[in-house]
Design a protein around this motif. Structure first.
Motif, PDB file in Angstrom:
ATOM      1  N   ILE A  74       0.938  -0.993  -0.261  1.00 12.55           N
ATOM      2  CA  ILE A  74       0.131   0.334  -0.306  1.00 12.55           C
ATOM      3  C   ILE A  74       0.663   1.304   0.279  1.00 12.55           C
ATOM      4  O   ILE A  74       0.658   2.357  -0.155  1.00 12.55           O
ATOM      5  N   LYS A  75       2.421   1.399   0.625  1.00 16.10           N
ATOM      6  CA  LYS A  75       2.891   2.352   1.056  1.00 16.10           C
ATOM      7  C   LYS A  75       3.824   2.593  -0.307  1.00 16.10           C
ATOM      8  O   LYS A  75       3.437   3.434  -1.370  1.00 16.10           O
ATOM      9  N   LEU A  76       3.728   1.464  -1.835  1.00 16.65           N
ATOM     10  CA  LEU A  76       4.332   1.795  -2.929  1.00 16.65           C
ATOM     11  C   LEU A  76       3.373   2.698  -3.973  1.00 16.65           C
ATOM     12  O   LEU A  76       3.030   3.849  -4.778  1.00 16.65           O
ATOM     13  N   LEU A  77       2.197   2.062  -3.302  1.00 18.18           N
ATOM     14  CA  LEU A  77       0.603   2.475  -4.268  1.00 18.18           C
ATOM     15  C   LEU A  77       0.298   3.651  -3.798  1.00 18.18           C
ATOM     16  O   LEU A  77      -0.312   4.354  -4.555  1.00 18.18           O
ATOM     17  N   LYS A  78       0.565   4.040  -3.236  1.00 19.08           N
ATOM     18  CA  LYS A  78       0.353   5.603  -2.307  1.00 19.08           C
ATOM     19  C   LYS A  78       1.580   6.056  -2.922  1.00 19.08           C
ATOM     20  O   LYS A  78       1.199   7.534  -3.627  1.00 19.08           O
ATOM     21  N   ASN A  79       2.773   6.052  -3.234  1.00 21.92           N
ATOM     22  CA  ASN A  79       3.655   6.586  -3.937  1.00 21.92           C
ATOM     23  C   ASN A  79       3.717   7.279  -5.155  1.00 21.92           C
ATOM     24  O   ASN A  79       3.436   8.105  -5.756  1.00 21.92           O
ATOM     25  N   ALA A  80       2.522   5.428  -6.425  1.00 24.21           N
ATOM     26  CA  ALA A  80       2.691   5.513  -7.026  1.00 24.21           C
ATOM     27  C   ALA A  80       1.033   6.719  -7.167  1.00 24.21           C
ATOM     28  O   ALA A  80       1.172   7.644  -8.261  1.00 24.21           O
ATOM     29  N   MET A  81      -0.497   6.534  -6.219  1.00 26.21           N
ATOM     30  CA  MET A  81      -1.129   7.670  -7.008  1.00 26.21           C
ATOM     31  C   MET A  81      -0.419   9.427  -6.285  1.00 26.21           C
ATOM     32  O   MET A  81      -1.089   9.841  -7.333  1.00 26.21           O
ATOM     33  N   SER A  82       0.801   9.363  -5.480  1.00 27.89           N
ATOM     34  CA  SER A  82       0.640  10.760  -5.270  1.00 27.89           C
ATOM     35  C   SER A  82       1.768  11.010  -6.446  1.00 27.89           C
ATOM     36  O   SER A  82       1.614  12.931  -6.040  1.00 27.89           O
ATOM     37  N   ILE A  83       2.417  10.663  -7.755  1.00 31.45           N
ATOM     38  CA  ILE A  83       2.667  11.423  -8.545  1.00 31.45           C
ATOM     39  C   ILE A  83       1.956  10.489 -10.027  1.00 31.45           C
ATOM     40  O   ILE A  83       2.353  11.052 -10.976  1.00 31.45           O
ATOM     41  N   PRO A  91      -0.139  -2.657 -11.413  1.00 32.83           N
ATOM     42  CA  PRO A  91       0.696  -4.184 -10.879  1.00 32.83           C
ATOM     43  C   PRO A  91       0.005  -3.349  -8.789  1.00 32.83           C
ATOM     44  O   PRO A  91      -0.282  -4.487  -9.202  1.00 32.83           O
ATOM     45  N   GLN A  92       0.157  -2.225  -8.410  1.00 35.09           N
ATOM     46  CA  GLN A  92       0.057  -2.102  -7.464  1.00 35.09           C
ATOM     47  C   GLN A  92      -1.072  -2.610  -6.556  1.00 35.09           C
ATOM     48  O   GLN A  92      -0.682  -3.760  -5.642  1.00 35.09           O
ATOM     49  N   PHE A  93      -2.399  -2.057  -7.206  1.00 40.65           N
ATOM     50  CA  PHE A  93      -3.272  -2.869  -7.132  1.00 40.65           C
ATOM     51  C   PHE A  93      -3.792  -3.920  -6.930  1.00 40.65           C
ATOM     52  O   PHE A  93      -4.211  -4.646  -5.839  1.00 40.65           O
ATOM     53  N   GLN A  94      -3.650  -4.509  -8.216  1.00 46.01           N
ATOM     54  CA  GLN A  94      -3.691  -5.692  -7.958  1.00 46.01           C
ATOM     55  C   GLN A  94      -2.661  -6.941  -6.805  1.00 46.01           C
ATOM     56  O   GLN A  94      -3.205  -7.560  -7.287  1.00 46.01           O
ATOM     57  N   LEU A 146      -5.395   4.566 -17.233  1.00 49.02           N
ATOM     58  CA  LEU A 146      -7.084   5.000 -16.087  1.00 49.02           C
ATOM     59  C   LEU A 146      -7.927   4.817 -16.391  1.00 49.02           C
ATOM     60  O   LEU A 146      -8.568   4.797 -15.168  1.00 49.02           O
ATOM     61  N   ASN A 147      -8.144   4.197 -17.549  1.00 51.88           N
ATOM     62  CA  ASN A 147      -9.500   3.841 -17.795  1.00 51.88           C
ATOM     63  C   ASN A 147      -9.529   2.377 -17.215  1.00 51.88           C
ATOM     64  O   ASN A 147     -10.355   1.956 -16.683  1.00 51.88           O
ATOM     65  N   ALA A 148      -8.558   1.872 -17.227  1.00 47.98           N
ATOM     66  CA  ALA A 148      -8.656   0.311 -16.212  1.00 47.98           C
ATOM     67  C   ALA A 148      -8.927   0.543 -15.359  1.00 47.98           C
ATOM     68  O   ALA A 148      -9.875  -0.112 -14.458  1.00 47.98           O
ATOM     69  N   MET A 149      -8.044   1.644 -14.290  1.00 48.25           N
ATOM     70  CA  MET A 149      -8.595   1.443 -13.140  1.00 48.25           C
ATOM     71  C   MET A 149      -9.742   1.664 -12.906  1.00 48.25           C
ATOM     72  O   MET A 149     -10.358   1.197 -11.632  1.00 48.25           O
ATOM     73  N   ARG A 150     -10.507   2.936 -13.668  1.00 52.42           N
ATOM     74  CA  ARG A 150     -11.775   2.593 -13.165  1.00 52.42           C
ATOM     75  C   ARG A 150     -12.877   1.696 -13.360  1.00 52.42           C
ATOM     76  O   ARG A 150     -13.345   2.129 -12.472  1.00 52.42           O
ATOM     77  N   GLN A 151     -12.586   1.217 -14.215  1.00 51.41           N
ATOM     78  CA  GLN A 151     -13.674  -0.181 -14.774  1.00 51.41           C
ATOM     79  C   GLN A 151     -12.989  -1.140 -13.098  1.00 51.41           C
ATOM     80  O   GLN A 151     -14.400  -1.339 -12.491  1.00 51.41           O
ATOM     81  N   ASN A 152     -12.489  -1.325 -12.946  1.00 48.49           N
ATOM     82  CA  ASN A 152     -11.678  -1.680 -12.015  1.00 48.49           C
ATOM     83  C   ASN A 152     -12.046  -1.754 -10.243  1.00 48.49           C
ATOM     84  O   ASN A 152     -12.613  -2.247  -9.314  1.00 48.49           O
ATOM     85  N   ILE A 153     -11.695  -0.509 -10.115  1.00 49.48           N
ATOM     86  CA  ILE A 153     -12.453  -0.276  -8.855  1.00 49.48           C
ATOM     87  C   ILE A 153     -13.791   0.110  -8.378  1.00 49.48           C
ATOM     88  O   ILE A 153     -14.399  -0.499  -7.648  1.00 49.48           O
ATOM     89  N   LYS A 154     -15.051  -0.057  -9.617  1.00 47.55           N
ATOM     90  CA  LYS A 154     -16.491   0.081  -9.233  1.00 47.55           C
ATOM     91  C   LYS A 154     -16.710  -1.677  -9.364  1.00 47.55           C
ATOM     92  O   LYS A 154     -16.804  -1.395  -8.084  1.00 47.55           O
TER      93      LYS A 154
END
Length: 886
Positions: A74-83, A91-94, A146-154
């Motif tokens: 999650i720390k790596l995921l947040k770092n990617a989210m910040s930038i 991949p970090q979300f998966q 971004l579009n792929a994550m928008r579908q996956n997060i829902k």
């Protein structure tokens, strides 16, 4: 030498760097020399003398280890989210989801910090997606991620709806608690800061000594540790030495240090470990910079520039069609030149048609009604907010602009030339067997918009569930479309564009030909019939058909002719409809036309012609119309009212199945297939039963109706038949009664069917039942004469009238026709009004004897052929040889 080096370091002054360099050189040389001659036993001792870890050993459970792994991901995921690195977020979300899946599979619950990061990620995705400028600056792969994550997060968040809701509810309470805790921690830290500042001065020289000791310890080897003890003892004694001492006095123990050794506290001040309270991961609010929308001045230049930008983005990946439509709708409200308004409306209508969806292999506009919210927040379906209705209103607005400004042409308003389009259609259709396979030509003019709107309405009527309220609401749009088509046709009539006028007249005719005049008149009493005429409707339909005959091409002329014939047959004008069909010669050429929709329309016309003949009491003509449709048990498929049975269509491909689904007829245009089958079977019974009785001893007799033969064969296979249940069973029971001459029972079975209510109103149903009853009586009389004439010498005409409840004229006519056609070998005796039999009919015994003689003759001929194959010459050759030798 080791002890000397150690002693030199021991008595060295704090600032003596030369002695330190010498000791470093000597120790390094000694290490090199000793490493060569060192024995294995010394290595073991060195390993055993290795320093142990300070403090107690930390023991972690497997659950804590799994949670630590998740936190690291999650720390790596947040770092990617910040930038905003969406290529790394995916991949970090998966990976996080895989780890959460392992945790939940082992019986552990979903941790709170995972729910927090999921909520943060969803908000970040929505915020990024709304910021169009930011999305445009992204790379292609980043935008795709971004579009792929928008579908996956829902999909992912749908699994944790309850946890997310509980997390959001507790978020406000926890924020208040955390604020209070932070205030209390700040106050305690401020109190401790004073005492800590006093100790810092005393610790500064100690830190310098520690640094020097650390350097010497790093250079020394394991042997030094075995001789002089561990580093911890040296460092502790070093810290205990007074700050002003130099040399050996620095290492002398004072009384306080001895007391510290006795108490085993190593000279350190005991400080309680600060209890770290496990706090719930606080939801990080993603700051979204909402840029205030600048109201653009809707001048002609700004509108042209904005429309050019929207049209440039049209069709590109990642472009929101809804935003484009809303932008064009905003531009359409501008008060600008009529030509520019027309261009904006053309672009808006095209964009609305582009927002199509695929369902069942068919691309169409969204058919669901939008749900606007009222003041109370309730949502109710509204036809006005449907995309199809909005598009229709925009076409009306474009028509009004063109009407008010006659100087505007199709080219000046951004439309394509309808005349050029009409000329290019026949050339483009060549080489294609089916009309469905012809490539769609995208055109942007008024007539093409109306035709596309009509096609979308037709598709929606076919796809919507016919028992739902949405279907009834969609039926109301037919009147609006007819009104629009009528106005557009009048506009092109002023322009003297006859080809377009014929196309629109055909579209209107296709929505009017299947409606009965009586139904339209009743509906007109309730509401206004837009685009239709309740009074003198026959002249109205004839006028539309004549326009198509005069100005249309061959394909729409054929469709108009079939629709016109269907309309006449629907109103029981059978002879007029039959004459039009025979004069057009469509029955000869329709099977050679490679156009499936026209073939379906022809089948519908033939079915309606048969029903018209049946309502008029013309049983023979009705049977001829129905025979080709009903003989192969494919009535639903031929009328495009159902898919074929896949047991007999195993060789059909998926593309053919999709084409079949696209050609289905909407429910409101369906014809009652049970009524058609019943009319066909009743007509077959009335025609075939007398022939079957007349030729009952003929072994070569054949039943003309395949459907009736199928019913008889099914009944013969079932010896234990119960009372009739289905429509076919009831008609078969009536046929058996008619075969015995029992017309009362036959009428009871056939006339008691409930399907006759669909023939029309009460007057038509009563008229049809009276015609069927009379026809059953007549055919029962003929059947009786065929079956029992051989057993009578004479029959009384009055008795026949009484038996079958017919008048004398009908009995005389029937018997005379049978005598003239040699169906009955008899003559009339006028004084006694009796029928005298001539006894030329063979009895049952005669027929059986003749059949037996024919069978014996065939058996003898077969036997002689077998003898000839074996001996040759039927045995005459042997007889001749015997006679010659004697």
């Amino acid at each position: 030498s080791d002890k000397a080096g150690a002693m030199s370091r021991f008595f060295a002054k704090p600032g003596d760097s030369s002695s330190e360099d010498e000791t470093e050189e000597s120790s390094s040389s000694e290490e090199e020399s000793s490493s060569e001659d060192e024995k294995p036993q010394k290595k073991v001792v060195a390993k055993e003398a290795a320093p142990e870890r300070k403090g107690p050993r930390k023991v972690m459970s497997a659950k804590d280890k799994r949670f630590d792994e998740i936190k690291a991901t999650i720390k790596l995921l947040k770092n990617a989210m910040s930038i905003n690195d969406w290529n790394e977020i995916v991949p970090q979300f998966q990976k996080t989801n895989q780890q959460i899946g392992k945790v939940t599979s082992l019986g552990d619950g979903v941790p709170a910090f995972y729910i927090s990061v999921v909520v943060q990620l969803e908000k970040l995705i929505e915020a990024t997606h709304q910021d169009k400028d930011k999305v445009k600056k992204m790379s292609k792969t980043n935008a795709k991620s971004l579009n792929a994550m928008r579908q996956n997060i829902k999909k992912n968040n749908a699994q944790y709806e309850a946890e997310i809701a509980a997390f959001i509810e507790k978020g406000a309470e926890e924020e208040e608690e955390e604020e209070k805790e932070s205030e209390s921690e700040a106050s305690s830290e401020s109190e401790e800061s004073g005492s800590d500042s006093e100790d810092e001065k005393e610790k500064k020289p100690k830190k310098k000594a520690e640094a020097k000791a650390k350097g010497s310890d790093d250079e020394s080897d394991d042997d030094d540790e075995s001789d002089w003890g561990s580093d911890s003892s040296s460092s502790s004694s070093e810290d205990d030495a007074p700050t002003g001492a130099v040399g050996i006095s620095k290492w002398m123990k004072t009384g306080k240090a001895a007391e510290a050794d006795d108490s085993d506290d190593d000279g350190f001040k005991e400080v309680k470990k600060k209890e770290v309270k496990v706090q719930r991961v606080k939801e990080e609010k993603v700051a979204v910079e909402v840029k205030p929308k600048e109201q653009m001045v809707l001048s002609e230049e700004n509108v042209a520039k904005r429309m050019e930008e929207i049209m440039a983005m049209r069709g590109k990946k990642g472009t929101s069609k809804r935003d484009q439509i809303s932008g064009l709708e905003h531009l359409a409200t501008a008060k600008i030149a009529p030509s520019m308004t027309a261009q904006v409306l053309v672009a808006l209508i095209s964009a609305q048609f582009d927002s199509s969806m695929t369902r069942g292999g068919v691309s169409h506009m969204p058919i669901s009604f939008e749900l606007p919210e009222d003041a109370n927040g309730h949502k109710e379906p509204s036809r006005q907010n449907c995309l199809w209705t909005k598009c229709m209103h925009n076409i009306k607005a474009l028509l009004n602009v063109l009407r008010e400004n006659p100087e505007l042409t199709e080219e000046s308003t951004g439309q394509s030339n309808s005349a050029a389009q009409e000329q290019s259609l026949p050339a483009s259709a060549e080489g294609f067997d089916d009309e469905e396979d012809v490539p769609i030509q995208v055109s942007s003019n008024l007539v093409s918009f109306v035709e596309r709107l009509d096609d979308e309405l037709y598709l929606s009527l076919r796809l919507i569930d016919n028992h739902s309220p949405e279907f009834l609401k969609r039926l109301l749009d037919i009147a609006l479309l007819l009104d629009l088509a009528q106005d557009v046709q009048a506009y092109y009539k002023k322009l003297d564009n006859t080809s377009v006028q014929a196309r629109l007249a055909m579209r209107r005719l296709e929505h009017l030909y299947y409606k009965h005049d009586a139904i339209v008149a009743k509906a007109a009493q309730v509401t206004e019939q837009l685009g239709d005429r309740p009074t003198d409707r026959l002249a109205y339909i004839n006028g539309l058909a004549m326009e198509v005959y005069q100005y249309g091409d061959d394909s729409i002329k054929t469709r108009a002719m079939l629709c016109h014939i269907f309309y006449h047959a629907l109103h029981d004008r059978f002879y007029q409809a039959r004459d039009m069909l025979l004069m057009s010669h469509l029955q000869d050429s329709v099977h050679s036309i490679n156009n499936v929709p026209i073939q379906i329309l022809f089948n519908r016309v033939m079915a309606q012609l048969g029903l018209s003949a049946f309502r008029n009491g013309l049983v023979q003509e009705a049977h001829m119309c129905f025979d080709e449709l009903c003989q192969n048990n494919r009535l639903r498929e031929l009328l495009a009212q159902g898919l074929p049975n896949m047991r007999f269509q195993s060789d059909r491909s998926q593309e053919q199945e999709r084409a079949e689904k696209r050609r289905q007829t909407p429910y409101h245009m369906h014809m009652n297939h049970d009524l058609i089958e019943s009319c066909h079977l009743v007509g077959a019974v009335l025609i075939e039963i007398p022939k079957m009785v007349a030729n009952q001893f003929d072994t070569k007799r054949r039943v003309a109706s395949k459907a009736l033969k199928r019913v008889f064969d099914n009944s013969d296979r079932n010896p234990l038949s119960g009372p009739p249940e289905t429509t076919r069973d009831v008609i078969f029971a009536g046929a058996k009664a008619l075969e015995k001459g029992n017309w009362q029972q036959c009428c009871e079975h056939i006339l008691g069917l409930s399907v006759w209510q669909h023939l029309g109103n009460d007057d038509i149903v009563a008229k049809c039942k009276a015609n069927m009853k009379r026809r059953i009586q007549e055919e029962a009389l003929r059947t009786f004469l065929f079956a029992y004439s051989a057993y009578y010498e004479a029959l009384s005409g009055d008795q026949l009238c009484e038996m079958f409840e017919l008048d004398r004229t009908a009995v005389n006519s029937l018997v005379s026709k049978m005598i003239i056609s040699d169906e009955l070998f008899a003559s009339w005796d006028q004084p006694t009004r009796s029928i005298v039999m001539h006894k030329k009919e063979r009895s049952r015994l005669h027929h059986l004897s003749l059949h037996f003689s024919d069978t014996i003759g065939k058996f003898v001929e077969t036997n002689e052929k077998c003898w000839d194959n074996k001996y040759g010459g039927y045995g005459f050759r042997d007889k001749n040889n015997q006679g010659g030798g004697g």
